[in-house]
Design an enzyme around this catalytic site. Sequence first.
Site, PDB file in Angstrom:
ATOM      1  N   TRP A 147       0.822  -1.226   0.000  1.00 50.93           N
ATOM      2  CA  TRP A 147       0.000   0.000   0.000  1.00 50.93           C
ATOM      3  C   TRP A 147       0.848   1.265   0.000  1.00 50.93           C
ATOM      4  CZ3 TRP A 147      -4.207  -1.341   4.261  1.00 50.93           C
ATOM      5  CH2 TRP A 147      -4.930  -2.479   3.834  1.00 50.93           C
ATOM      6  N   LYS A 148       2.130   1.120   0.208  1.00 49.57           N
ATOM      7  CA  LYS A 148       3.048   2.280   0.266  1.00 49.57           C
ATOM      8  C   LYS A 148       2.521   3.309   1.273  1.00 49.57           C
ATOM      9  CE  LYS A 148       4.227   1.234  -4.468  1.00 49.57           C
ATOM     10  NZ  LYS A 148       4.885   1.652  -5.691  1.00 49.57           N
ATOM     11  N   HIS A 196      12.788  -2.635  -1.627  1.00 46.80           N
ATOM     12  CA  HIS A 196      11.909  -2.078  -2.666  1.00 46.80           C
ATOM     13  C   HIS A 196      12.676  -0.988  -3.423  1.00 46.80           C
ATOM     14  CE1 HIS A 196       8.627   0.006  -4.643  1.00 46.80           C
ATOM     15  NE2 HIS A 196       7.950  -1.105  -4.502  1.00 46.80           N
ATOM     16  N   GLY A 249       1.251  -2.795  -6.348  1.00 49.39           N
ATOM     17  CA  GLY A 249       1.220  -1.467  -5.743  1.00 49.39           C
ATOM     18  C   GLY A 249      -0.142  -0.823  -5.956  1.00 49.39           C
ATOM     19  N   GLY A 250      -0.233   0.005  -6.995  1.00 48.77           N
ATOM     20  CA  GLY A 250      -1.451   0.793  -7.234  1.00 48.77           C
ATOM     21  C   GLY A 250      -2.737  -0.022  -7.200  1.00 48.77           C
TER      22      GLY A 250
HETATM   23  C1  PEP Z   1       5.380  -1.875  -6.266  1.00 52.37           C
HETATM   24  O1  PEP Z   1       5.544  -0.745  -5.830  1.00 52.37           O
HETATM   25  O2  PEP Z   1       5.921  -2.847  -5.701  1.00 52.37           O
HETATM   26  C2  PEP Z   1       4.558  -2.024  -7.450  1.00 52.37           C
HETATM   27  C3  PEP Z   1       4.617  -3.158  -8.112  1.00 52.37           C
HETATM   28  O3  PEP Z   1       3.793  -0.951  -7.802  1.00 52.37           O
HETATM   29  P1  PEP Z   1       2.749  -0.873  -9.027  1.00 52.37           P
HETATM   30  O4  PEP Z   1       1.942  -2.138  -8.989  1.00 52.37           O
HETATM   31  O5  PEP Z   1       1.941   0.339  -8.750  1.00 52.37           O
HETATM   32  O6  PEP Z   1       3.554  -0.777 -10.270  1.00 52.37           O
END
Ligand code: PEP
Length: 247
Positions: A10-11, A93, A231-232
């Site tokens: 979720w960052k 990360h 992520g998103g």
């Molecule tokens: C991540 O930050 O690990 C990632 C995969 O982000 P996203 O799915 O948004 O590219």
Amino acid sequence: MRSSLIAGNWKMNGSLQSAIDLVEGIKAGNPGKAQLAVCPPAVFLMKVGGMLAETEISLGAQNVCDQEAGAFTGEISASMLKECGCRYAIVGHSERRSHYLESDQLIAARFAMAVSAGLNPILCVGETLYEHEQGVTEAIVAKQIDAVLELCGIAGFAEAVIAYEPVWAIGTGLVASPDKAQAIHEFIRGKLAASDGDIAQRVQILYGGSMNPANAADLLSQPDIDGGLIGGASLKADDFLAIAQSA
Ligand code: PEP
């Protein structure tokens, strides 16, 4: 046979209320096909961990300190994460590597601390756009894994997860093609197999980088892609669950 793991990173997004809503949505719609994990911001770990108790969904942290305890302002120890109910801790990360200049050696030390506390590290590796264009992806990924092998040995990977995340694909909407991603995953597994074939066969290797409900099935059908670090798309229960459904 490796099981699939779909983990949401979720960052630094959302609020306590949005975290609660997201967990409720994921709990309600879990298709039960893949192992699921969520990695909320650290301040929400206790709350989310409580909500996940007695579910099949695991809790993960977004980072872990390389030291056991003491004067390390702002850091969170592996034992504290265990107390919050974490099973996983993301280490290395690309946002930690690029924004906070975490070196391969520091990341290896974080990995080692996670392992020694009984957490399953999720080690992120991957090349930048420049490195991708230079054709040095395998060398970069090998170097990132070697730093951990040097500190922890192959035994360190016995309970670990690796996430191959091409940096140019993270949050950009660009995604590695399934066959190119598969080739790197196969390379990573082969690299571990050079030290221990059993561990190499057991380690889950996730793909991360703009995975979404539309592209997940093709990526997840590759033989060495054992899940996703999302992520998103992990911030919306429906999207996260649709990816889990494809696993
Ligand atoms: C991540 O930050 O690990 C990632 C995969 O982000 P996203 O799915 O948004 O590219």
